[in-house]
Design an enzyme around this catalytic site. Structure first.
Site: not given
Ligand code: THU
Length: 132
Positions: A87, A56, A45
């Site tokens: 996602c 991913e 992040e």
């Molecule tokens: N996130 C992932 O790393 N992979 C996903 O498939 C869904 C969301 C992360 C992004 C963000 O850092 C945190 O989860 C909350 O959305």
């Protein structure tokens, strides 16, 4: 060790390296190639929120930089969710390097709890075939 156990452990170890100080939602992902290589990644992040990216995507970066190849299995795990699914954006990114039959292993903290395919989670996805 079973392929799925190996992949789960790689995803969980990656999750421990997440940089998620804003969402407090660590995620780990691991990809396995047909010739047995494993690439893992965590979400990273950023204080400027839209600049962060998913676990991913980190794993895909490692995989592409190391030569790519056919992806046969993908595992995803999140600390605060028992069965995380990638996602929408990551479904499209994963589809770029996999087939509809590529296995997707959804994990809790102890291992794989459900196995789906890329075709299950991204039906009717956009394919780059037309661009070639
Ligand atoms: N996130 C992932 O790393 N992979 C996903 O498939 C869904 C969301 C992360 C992004 C963000 O850092 C945190 O989860 C909350 O959305």
């Amino acid at each position: 060790m079973a392929v799925t156990d190996e992949l789960f452990l790689a995803a969980r170890a990656a999750m421990a390296k997440a940089h998620a100080p804003y969402s407090h939602f660590p995620v780990g992902a691991a990809l396995r190639t047909a010739d047995g290589r494993v690439y893992a990644g965590a979400n990273i992040e950023n204080a400027s929120y839209p600049e962060g990216w998913c676990a991913e995507t980190t794993a895909l970066g490692h995989y592409v930089m190391d030569g790519g190849g056919e992806i046969t299995d993908i595992a995803v795990v999140a600390e605060r969710m028992d069965r995380i699914t990638p996602c929408g954006g990551c479904r499209q990114r994963l589809a770029e390097f996999s087939r509809p039959s590529t296995r997707l292993h959804l994990c809790d903290q102890n291992g794989v709890v459900e196995t789906l395919t890329m075709g299950d989670i991204l039906p009717l996805g956009f394919s780059g075939e037309i661009l070639k």
